[in-house]
Scaffold this active site. Structure first.
Site, short mmCIF file in Angstrom:
data_model
loop_
_atom_site.label_atom_id
_atom_site.label_comp_id
_atom_site.label_asym_id
_atom_site.label_seq_id
_atom_site.Cartn_x
_atom_site.Cartn_y
_atom_site.Cartn_z
N ASP A 115 0.86 -1.19 0.00
CA ASP A 115 0.00 0.00 0.00
C ASP A 115 0.89 1.23 0.00
O ASP A 115 1.95 1.25 0.65
CB ASP A 115 -0.91 0.01 1.23
CG ASP A 115 -1.96 -1.09 1.19
OD1 ASP A 115 -2.44 -1.41 0.08
OD2 ASP A 115 -2.32 -1.62 2.26
N ASP B 226 -6.73 -1.56 -4.93
CA ASP B 226 -7.83 -1.26 -4.01
C ASP B 226 -8.80 -0.25 -4.62
O ASP B 226 -10.02 -0.40 -4.52
CB ASP B 226 -7.29 -0.68 -2.69
CG ASP B 226 -6.41 -1.63 -1.92
OD1 ASP B 226 -6.55 -2.85 -2.07
OD2 ASP B 226 -5.55 -1.14 -1.16
#
Length: 175
Positions: free
Chosen positions: A125, A149
């Site tokens: 991330d 995402d």
């Protein structure tokens, strides 16, 4: 497929091409993060609002189920199969539905690749949004996320919008 038949001529091809594009974009951006940012470091892009970072996540959304990487990889594989088999029930016949499924499949595959790639075994991330709370030194801190995402969230939102008010086709009356 004949030589003159364009790749985008069939719904499944459109879904697959977009999914591959999302996967490539996701993996390139993660590779750039891995090459240029040390783990848990932050680079301020818009101070007080947006940073690039490098975080690993062995869990799911908002780091829930942390440490269950293998189980989450298996769930992702099952989700891909189930979504593929049931896509016709969720507007996959419409162009916007195909776009949505391309985003979802590409996003799931991008995070699944992170979970399975040797040396990673965790989702990378790197997009981190936050805001300072007025009058304090506290921050409203949104969890870091990635391209995959984002693609999943946009794709799911499109599926909801496409199916929200869509009335099912009336069944023919039996005689």
């Amino acid at each position: 497929m004949s030589a003159a038949e364009p790749i985008f001529s069939k719904p499944n091809r459109r879904i697959a091409v977009l999914a591959v594009c999302v996967l490539i974009c996701d993996q390139i951006t993660k590779w750039l993060v891995l090459q240029n940012i040390d783990r848990d470091d932050e680079i301020a892009i818009i101070p007080g609002f947006f940073n690039l970072t490098y975080r690993v996540n062995t869990g799911a959304a908002w780091s829930r189920f942390t440490g269950h990487n293998a189980a989450l990889a298996a769930i992702a594989l099952i989700a891909l199969v189930v979504l593929y088999l049931t896509r016709r029930h969720f507007s996959a016949h419409r162009l916007l539905g195909q776009f949505a499924f391309g985003l979802i499949f590409g996003g799931i595959t991008g995070n699944l690749a992170d979970r399975l790639l040797p040396g990673r075994h965790a989702v990378v991330d790197f997009l981190h949004f936050y805001m300072a709370r007025r009058g304090t030194s506290d921050f409203f801190d949104f969890p870091a996320f990635n391209v995959a995402d984002s693609a999943i969230c946009v794709g799911v939102a499109l599926i909801f919008l496409l199916n929200w008010k869509e009335d099912p086709a009336p069944k023919p009356a039996e005689s």
